[in-house]
Write a protein that holds these residues in place. Structure first.
Motif, PDB file in Angstrom:
ATOM      1  N   VAL A 264      11.744  42.270  22.683  1.00  0.00           N
ATOM      2  CA  VAL A 264      12.529  41.420  21.779  1.00  0.00           C
ATOM      3  C   VAL A 264      12.194  39.965  22.113  1.00  0.00           C
ATOM      4  O   VAL A 264      11.320  39.695  22.936  1.00  0.00           O
ATOM      5  N   GLU A 265      12.924  39.046  21.515  1.00  0.00           N
ATOM      6  CA  GLU A 265      12.684  37.631  21.763  1.00  0.00           C
ATOM      7  C   GLU A 265      12.945  37.278  23.232  1.00  0.00           C
ATOM      8  O   GLU A 265      13.830  37.826  23.869  1.00  0.00           O
ATOM      9  N   ASP A 266      12.141  36.334  23.739  1.00  0.00           N
ATOM     10  CA  ASP A 266      12.287  35.863  25.113  1.00  0.00           C
ATOM     11  C   ASP A 266      13.076  34.568  25.196  1.00  0.00           C
ATOM     12  O   ASP A 266      13.636  34.245  26.239  1.00  0.00           O
ATOM     13  N   MET A 267      13.114  33.806  24.112  1.00  0.00           N
ATOM     14  CA  MET A 267      13.823  32.538  24.087  1.00  0.00           C
ATOM     15  C   MET A 267      14.467  32.360  22.722  1.00  0.00           C
ATOM     16  O   MET A 267      13.888  32.744  21.704  1.00  0.00           O
ATOM     17  N   VAL A 268      15.663  31.773  22.713  1.00  0.00           N
ATOM     18  CA  VAL A 268      16.425  31.595  21.477  1.00  0.00           C
ATOM     19  C   VAL A 268      16.978  30.175  21.438  1.00  0.00           C
ATOM     20  O   VAL A 268      17.553  29.703  22.422  1.00  0.00           O
ATOM     21  N   LEU A 269      16.808  29.502  20.300  1.00  0.00           N
ATOM     22  CA  LEU A 269      17.398  28.188  20.049  1.00  0.00           C
ATOM     23  C   LEU A 269      18.406  28.359  18.921  1.00  0.00           C
ATOM     24  O   LEU A 269      18.049  28.875  17.854  1.00  0.00           O
ATOM     25  N   ILE A 270      19.643  27.902  19.143  1.00  0.00           N
ATOM     26  CA  ILE A 270      20.691  28.077  18.138  1.00  0.00           C
ATOM     27  C   ILE A 270      21.314  26.728  17.797  1.00  0.00           C
ATOM     28  O   ILE A 270      21.693  25.967  18.692  1.00  0.00           O
ATOM     29  N   SER A 271      21.424  26.461  16.513  1.00  0.00           N
ATOM     30  CA  SER A 271      22.187  25.326  16.012  1.00  0.00           C
ATOM     31  C   SER A 271      23.285  25.890  15.120  1.00  0.00           C
ATOM     32  O   SER A 271      23.020  26.297  13.987  1.00  0.00           O
ATOM     33  N   GLU A 272      24.497  25.931  15.645  1.00  0.00           N
ATOM     34  CA  GLU A 272      25.615  26.418  14.834  1.00  0.00           C
ATOM     35  C   GLU A 272      25.896  25.479  13.677  1.00  0.00           C
ATOM     36  O   GLU A 272      26.215  25.919  12.576  1.00  0.00           O
ATOM     37  N   LEU A 273      25.750  24.164  13.909  1.00  0.00           N
ATOM     38  CA  LEU A 273      25.999  23.183  12.867  1.00  0.00           C
ATOM     39  C   LEU A 273      25.130  23.424  11.640  1.00  0.00           C
ATOM     40  O   LEU A 273      25.587  23.350  10.505  1.00  0.00           O
ATOM     41  N   HIS A 274      23.853  23.739  11.860  1.00  0.00           N
ATOM     42  CA  HIS A 274      22.915  23.941  10.755  1.00  0.00           C
ATOM     43  C   HIS A 274      22.697  25.423  10.420  1.00  0.00           C
ATOM     44  O   HIS A 274      21.870  25.739   9.572  1.00  0.00           O
ATOM     45  N   ASN A 275      23.413  26.303  11.111  1.00  0.00           N
ATOM     46  CA  ASN A 275      23.307  27.739  10.887  1.00  0.00           C
ATOM     47  C   ASN A 275      21.858  28.226  11.008  1.00  0.00           C
ATOM     48  O   ASN A 275      21.346  28.941  10.151  1.00  0.00           O
ATOM     49  N   ILE A 276      21.195  27.785  12.085  1.00  0.00           N
ATOM     50  CA  ILE A 276      19.797  28.151  12.328  1.00  0.00           C
ATOM     51  C   ILE A 276      19.688  28.810  13.706  1.00  0.00           C
ATOM     52  O   ILE A 276      20.218  28.288  14.686  1.00  0.00           O
ATOM     53  N   THR A 277      18.996  29.934  13.750  1.00  0.00           N
ATOM     54  CA  THR A 277      18.653  30.584  15.010  1.00  0.00           C
ATOM     55  C   THR A 277      17.159  30.842  14.992  1.00  0.00           C
ATOM     56  O   THR A 277      16.647  31.568  14.148  1.00  0.00           O
ATOM     57  N   LEU A 278      16.469  30.195  15.939  1.00  0.00           N
ATOM     58  CA  LEU A 278      15.022  30.354  16.060  1.00  0.00           C
ATOM     59  C   LEU A 278      14.710  31.149  17.315  1.00  0.00           C
ATOM     60  O   LEU A 278      15.354  30.959  18.354  1.00  0.00           O
ATOM     61  N   ILE A 279      13.721  32.032  17.212  1.00  0.00           N
ATOM     62  CA  ILE A 279      13.377  32.892  18.344  1.00  0.00           C
ATOM     63  C   ILE A 279      11.894  32.761  18.664  1.00  0.00           C
ATOM     64  O   ILE A 279      11.083  32.439  17.810  1.00  0.00           O
ATOM     65  N   ARG A 280      11.587  33.047  19.916  1.00  0.00           N
ATOM     66  CA  ARG A 280      10.196  33.045  20.386  1.00  0.00           C
ATOM     67  C   ARG A 280       9.998  34.294  21.229  1.00  0.00           C
ATOM     68  O   ARG A 280      10.726  34.537  22.196  1.00  0.00           O
ATOM     69  N   ALA A 281       9.037  35.102  20.868  1.00  0.00           N
ATOM     70  CA  ALA A 281       8.733  36.343  21.591  1.00  0.00           C
ATOM     71  C   ALA A 281       7.371  36.215  22.258  1.00  0.00           C
ATOM     72  O   ALA A 281       6.626  35.268  22.019  1.00  0.00           O
TER      73      ALA A 281
ATOM     74  N   ALA B 200      20.950  19.364  16.805  1.00  0.00           N
ATOM     75  CA  ALA B 200      22.313  19.841  17.070  1.00  0.00           C
ATOM     76  C   ALA B 200      22.234  21.194  17.773  1.00  0.00           C
ATOM     77  O   ALA B 200      22.740  22.204  17.290  1.00  0.00           O
ATOM     78  N   LEU B 201      21.578  21.213  18.920  1.00  0.00           N
ATOM     79  CA  LEU B 201      21.357  22.464  19.654  1.00  0.00           C
ATOM     80  C   LEU B 201      22.649  22.891  20.339  1.00  0.00           C
ATOM     81  O   LEU B 201      23.177  22.189  21.195  1.00  0.00           O
ATOM     82  N   SER B 202      23.177  24.040  19.945  1.00  0.00           N
ATOM     83  CA  SER B 202      24.420  24.536  20.540  1.00  0.00           C
ATOM     84  C   SER B 202      24.179  25.594  21.606  1.00  0.00           C
ATOM     85  O   SER B 202      25.051  25.840  22.439  1.00  0.00           O
ATOM     86  N   ALA B 203      22.991  26.210  21.624  1.00  0.00           N
ATOM     87  CA  ALA B 203      22.661  27.180  22.665  1.00  0.00           C
ATOM     88  C   ALA B 203      21.151  27.287  22.819  1.00  0.00           C
ATOM     89  O   ALA B 203      20.411  27.228  21.842  1.00  0.00           O
ATOM     90  N   LEU B 204      20.722  27.406  24.062  1.00  0.00           N
ATOM     91  CA  LEU B 204      19.342  27.694  24.407  1.00  0.00           C
ATOM     92  C   LEU B 204      19.417  28.874  25.359  1.00  0.00           C
ATOM     93  O   LEU B 204      20.044  28.773  26.421  1.00  0.00           O
ATOM     94  N   LEU B 205      18.835  29.981  24.956  1.00  0.00           N
ATOM     95  CA  LEU B 205      18.948  31.221  25.720  1.00  0.00           C
ATOM     96  C   LEU B 205      17.579  31.686  26.188  1.00  0.00           C
ATOM     97  O   LEU B 205      16.603  31.621  25.443  1.00  0.00           O
ATOM     98  N   ILE B 206      17.529  32.156  27.432  1.00  0.00           N
ATOM     99  CA  ILE B 206      16.317  32.727  28.010  1.00  0.00           C
ATOM    100  C   ILE B 206      16.638  34.163  28.403  1.00  0.00           C
ATOM    101  O   ILE B 206      17.608  34.403  29.135  1.00  0.00           O
ATOM    102  N   ARG B 207      15.826  35.070  27.925  1.00  0.00           N
ATOM    103  CA  ARG B 207      16.099  36.487  28.174  1.00  0.00           C
ATOM    104  C   ARG B 207      16.032  36.804  29.663  1.00  0.00           C
ATOM    105  O   ARG B 207      15.079  36.454  30.347  1.00  0.00           O
ATOM    106  N   GLY B 208      17.052  37.495  30.142  1.00  0.00           N
ATOM    107  CA  GLY B 208      17.102  37.937  31.531  1.00  0.00           C
ATOM    108  C   GLY B 208      16.851  39.421  31.672  1.00  0.00           C
ATOM    109  O   GLY B 208      16.284  39.878  32.656  1.00  0.00           O
ATOM    110  N   GLY B 209      17.269  40.205  30.689  1.00  0.00           N
ATOM    111  CA  GLY B 209      17.094  41.658  30.726  1.00  0.00           C
ATOM    112  C   GLY B 209      15.796  42.067  30.070  1.00  0.00           C
ATOM    113  O   GLY B 209      15.595  41.819  28.887  1.00  0.00           O
TER     114      GLY B 209
END
Length: 146
Positions: free
Chosen positions: A42-59, A101-110
């Protein structure tokens, strides 16, 4: 199981000056009882902007069965960032809007089925500062911490 590390506040908010910056981190893990099953893809990194309703992923950042890696990702439109809901390739505008307006930056741990322990360290965000008279080549700039 699938889970993610969440970036602290200093990496969030209006970070649009980070467009084209290098995001680097070291990640490693120990796993047990994967029972020979392939890693979860699955994706290894996720960028989320709740304000703009955008979720971008990088695998494709993590190499399977390698237990200690240094990852470098450019926060730019390189054709590898995708919209999570549509699988459409992210545009430059999509990236800049998300970073504004980055509300979350996630890096896959599992990464594996079964139990595993994962560590994340040396997380850095560097932008390239162009030297006067440079022609835009990365070699013509210096890295600066953001």
């Amino acid at each position: 199981s699938l889970w993610f590390f969440a970036a602290p506040e200093k990496f969030l908010g209006d970070i649009r000056e980070s467009y084209s910056a290098r995001f680097r981190y070291s990640i490693g893990h120990y796993h047990s009882d994967s029972k020979g099953r392939d890693p979860v893809r699955v994706e290894d990194m996720v960028l989320i902007s709740e304000l703009h309703n955008i979720t971008l992923i990088r695998a494709g950042l993590m190499k399977p069965w390698v237990y200690n890696q240094e990852i470098t990702v450019r926060l730019e439109n390189d054709g590898k960032w995708m919209h999570a809901t549509t699988a459409r390739i992210a545009t430059t505008d999509d990236m800049k809007q998300t970073l504004s307006a980055l509300s979350a930056l996630l890096i896959r741990g599992g990464h594996y089925h079964g139990k595993e322990t994962t560590w994340l360290r040396d997380v850095e965000l560097h932008r390239i500062v162009k030297k006067p008279g440079s022609h835009g080549a990365e070699a013509d700039g210096d890295l600066e911490d953001i």
